[in-house]
Design an enzyme around this catalytic site. Structure first.
Site, short mmCIF file in Angstrom:
data_model
loop_
_atom_site.label_atom_id
_atom_site.label_comp_id
_atom_site.label_asym_id
_atom_site.label_seq_id
_atom_site.Cartn_x
_atom_site.Cartn_y
_atom_site.Cartn_z
CB VAL A 129 -30.53 40.37 -30.09
CG1 VAL A 129 -29.08 40.37 -29.61
CG2 VAL A 129 -31.45 40.77 -28.94
CB CYS A 130 -26.69 40.42 -32.74
SG CYS A 130 -24.99 40.29 -33.32
CB THR A 131 -26.49 40.16 -37.65
OG1 THR A 131 -26.44 38.82 -37.16
CG2 THR A 131 -25.13 40.81 -37.54
#
Length: 220
Positions: free
Chosen positions: A95-97
């Site tokens: 998820v995300c970075t």
């Protein structure tokens, strides 16, 4: 699920809450050292396993993002752990970075992937990934999600693959996940240039450090 100093707690806690109920073999929180791990806002999460006690063969390997991402992109021990477990995991996810950490470990080479909007298009290509502007991206056994709140969508989409759509729908209802945000500002396109500029200023250090870490990974 990987924990590391400076992760964004919601990247992990949202998916953990939705996936824990279907993790028949147990859901493990893993860090370099077992014990408390601080998030980027100070919330502390507890790792029950370290890299040596984490099972070798995993159904799902998951990496969250956060301000600590660039440090993890440079951390040889973490990257080696991810390469080892990722080589055998049924699903390699983020998820995300967190996708930048997977990319630094060489696990997204040639895969379509997404990340937080602030780094998706500039950093993912440097790590061999093909950036996609979507909330959740499946490419073979790689599953990546966009910024923070997309973790809930990721968890439901993965739950549907693992246990079927009705199981995912049940989890969504139990969580009463029926988003109706008070503002339409969840993407740069919706927020407009002024708000996007303010957000980018807040994220400037993460952007610059992630770009530098990606460049460093090319020369290892």
């Amino acid at each position: 699920m990987l924990l590391y100093p400076g992760m964004t707690a919601l990247d992990l806690v949202g998916p953990q809450a939705l996936l824990a109920g279907i993790a028949e073999g147990g859901l493990r929180l893993v860090a370099r050292a077992a014990g408390p791990v601080p998030s980027d806002t100070g919330l502390v999460l507890m790792a029950g396993d370290d890299f040596t006690t984490c099972p070798r063969d995993l159904d799902v390997l998951f990496v969250p993002g956060g301000d600590g991402t660039p440090a993890q992109m440079r951390d040889a021990e973490t990257l080696a752990f991810l390469r080892d477990r990722g080589a055998r995991a049924a699903w390699v996810t983020s998820v995300c970075t967190g996708s930048l950490i997977l990319g630094a470990a060489g696990l997204l080479e040639g895969y379509r992937a997404t990340s937080h909007w602030c780094v998706r298009d500039r950093v993912l290509p440097r790590l061999g990934a093909i950036p996609v502007n979507e909330r959740v991206v499946f490419d073979r056994n790689r599953v990546t999600a966009a910024g923070i709140s997309a973790g809930l969508d990721f968890a439901l989409a993965l739950a549907a693959r693992l246990r079927g759509p009705d199981s995912a729908r049940t989890s969504q209802l139990v969580a009463e996940y029926a988003p109706a945000p008070p503002f339409a500002a969840g993407t740069p396109e919706a927020a407009g240039p002024a708000i996007t500029a303010r957000a980018r200023a807040i994220l400037a250090s993460l952007i610059a450090e992630s770009e530098a870490a990606a460049e460093a990974s090319l020369h290892r």
